[in-house]
Design an enzyme around this catalytic site. Structure first.
Site, PDB file in Angstrom:
ATOM      1  N   ASP A   1       6.080  -8.971   7.360  1.00 26.86           N
ATOM      2  CA  ASP A   1       6.276  -7.748   6.593  1.00 26.86           C
ATOM      3  C   ASP A   1       5.864  -6.553   7.454  1.00 26.86           C
ATOM      4  O   ASP A   1       4.679  -6.250   7.586  1.00 26.86           O
ATOM      5  CB  ASP A   1       5.440  -7.833   5.308  1.00 26.86           C
ATOM      6  CG  ASP A   1       5.549  -6.584   4.447  1.00 26.86           C
ATOM      7  OD1 ASP A   1       6.070  -5.562   4.930  1.00 26.86           O
ATOM      8  OD2 ASP A   1       5.100  -6.627   3.288  1.00 26.86           O
TER       9      ASP A   1
ATOM     10  N   TYR B   1       0.691   4.448 -10.225  1.00 25.59           N
ATOM     11  CA  TYR B   1      -0.723   4.213  -9.936  1.00 25.59           C
ATOM     12  C   TYR B   1      -1.602   5.323 -10.489  1.00 25.59           C
ATOM     13  O   TYR B   1      -2.540   5.767  -9.821  1.00 25.59           O
ATOM     14  CB  TYR B   1      -0.939   4.064  -8.423  1.00 25.59           C
ATOM     15  CG  TYR B   1      -0.554   2.689  -7.944  1.00 25.59           C
ATOM     16  CD1 TYR B   1      -1.412   1.615  -8.146  1.00 25.59           C
ATOM     17  CD2 TYR B   1       0.677   2.458  -7.342  1.00 25.59           C
ATOM     18  CE1 TYR B   1      -1.048   0.347  -7.741  1.00 25.59           C
ATOM     19  CE2 TYR B   1       1.047   1.186  -6.938  1.00 25.59           C
ATOM     20  CZ  TYR B   1       0.169   0.140  -7.142  1.00 25.59           C
ATOM     21  OH  TYR B   1       0.516  -1.111  -6.750  1.00 25.59           O
TER      22      TYR B   1
END
Ligand SMILES: *Cc1c(COP(=O)(O)O)cnc(C)c1O
Length: 424
Positions: free
Chosen positions: A236, A17
């Protein structure tokens, strides 16, 4: 400071990133201890984001190190097909004991994204093995489930996924459930309920989207509806698991329970990569057959690595200690009172908290964007004060390790106000 490490790093490493052209040098860290990271000059940084939300008990925890050290000298790795070992058995036993009754089997992988891949493959093949074809996946807008292709496909479409758009399978994105939109969501889903292989969601907190939070009640309602429609649910808990939301798992806030759950991040206390996908007996049973083609053909070289499993066992032990639970409660309480101070600050809006996660937005003209350069300036300001943060655009947040003391929290809070006051 001697810039030798920075120079060598830039010569060979490509960071995640990171726009390598414009990013500043990566900061070399030579040591971690408790809540602190140390650079070459001995300057310490308080890790207010648990190193990308993974560190639970602080850095280089001596107990985890000791247990992993012993394991390293006993059995470091063994193929997990056809073989097994105590750390994986014990970890599965201990984790299942803490999860809702419905979770009955554990499938190991290496990280959060792979845990999601496994969950998705379980769902698609669950339908396939039962002779039905279900190809539609349901997910929440702004979702984040990881960076591999399947995980990316079920994540909200954004600037990050844009180059790969054509190669991501179709997913139906719905709004996060609220009391207001619940009936609408149900009727939306009802139209194609038979085609849906699974519904995947981050419970209560959408972390990467900017710590967006939503209440448990409408989610429970939506899950109940999915249950009635026989839609398999993947929860999740890669970020929300292991105490982050104030309870051991976000699922403890919910009245309905999922079929499949995903874990990583805090699973090993943040010491080592490990992913887990758990599932119900019903899912598992659909793969049992004399027909070899009904096998779940998935695995990784390091599936259930004994060192990572041992780290997870040690971390779980620490997590369940009354002392740790006490400090989680303390962080929740301290955050609550700091939230009140933050709310009064003229540059701050949308203060929100779920358990140990505290987030707020900086008022800027240019609304929430990951590329908001405000984030970069705030990041630098915090770093100068010896605090590691990682703003998501104009969203700032604190996700401290549980060993963070009241004084250390106070230090972070006070400096936060100073950074805000110095701003502009
Ligand atoms: C971080 C994260 C992932 C991906 O985990 P990685 O280990 O980074 O691949 C998936 N889901 C959620 C909710 C996450 O926060």
């Amino acid at each position: 400071m001697n810039d030798e490490l920075k120079r060598r790093d830039r010569a060979v490493n490509w960071h995640p990133y990171t726009q390598m052209k414009t990013a500043g040098d990566a900061l070399p860290i030579v040591k971690g201890k408790g809540v602190y990271l140390y650079d070459e000059t001995g300057k310490k940084y308080i890790d207010a984001v648990s190193s990308w939300w993974v560190t639970l008990h602080g850095h280089a925890h001596p107990y985890i190190a000791q247990r992993v050290g012993e394991q390293l000298n006993t059995l470091e790795q063994v193929i997990f097909a056809g073989f097994t070992h105590e750390p994986a058995i014990k970890l599965s036993e201990n984790l299942l004991n803490l999860l809702p009754e419905k979770q009955q089997k554990v499938f190991y992988s290496d990280n959060g994204s792979t845990a999601v891949e496994v969950a998705l493959k379980m769902c698609i093949q669950y339908a396939y093995n039962r002779g039905t074809k279900k190809s539609r996946v349901l997910a929440l807008k702004n979702a984040y489930h990881g960076d591999t292709f399947g995980a990316m496909a079920v994540s909200g479409r954004s600037i990050w996924t844009q180059p790969f758009g054509d190669m991501l399978f179709d997913v139906t994105f719905i709004d996060t459930p609220s009391t207001q939109n619940l009936e609408n969501l149900k009727s939306q889903i009802d139209h194609f309920a038979d085609e849906i292989a699974c519904f995947i969601y981050e419970p209560l907190v959408q972390g990467a989207a900017g710590m967006l939070m939503y209440p448990p009640e409408p989610l429970s309602e939506l899950m109940k509806f999915c249950r009635e429609k026989k839609i398999v649910m993947i929860q999740d808990e890669i970020f929300t698991g292991f105490g982050r939301t104030g309870k051991l798992f976000a699922t403890q806030y919910l009245a309905e329970q999922p079929d499949i759950m995903c874990f990583s991040k805090g699973l090993t206390g943040g010491t080592m990569p490990l992913g887990i996908t758990t599932c119900s007996d019903e899912i598992y049973q659909a793969f049992l057959s004399d027909d070899k083609y009904k096998t779940l053909f998935h695995g990784h070289s390091f599936t259930a690595n004994p060192l990572a499993c041992t780290a997870a066992l040690a971390s779980l032990e620490l997590l369940l200690k009354e002392e740790t639970q006490q400090s989680i409660r303390q962080i929740v309480k301290e955050h609550e009172s700091f939230a009140k101070t933050l709310e009064k600050h003229p540059l701050v809006q949308c203060v929100r908290q779920t358990g140990t996660i505290l987030a707020w937005e900086l008022k800027t003209e240019n609304k929430t964007s990951y590329f908001n350069e405000v984030g970069r300036r705030v990041y630098d300001a915090f770093l100068r004060k010896g605090i590691l943060t990682r703003p998501l655009g104009n969203v700032l947040y604190l996700v401290p390790p549980y060993c963070t003391t009241k004084d250390e929290l106070r230090f972070v809070y006070d400096n936060t106000i100073e950074v805000l006051n110095d701003f502009e």
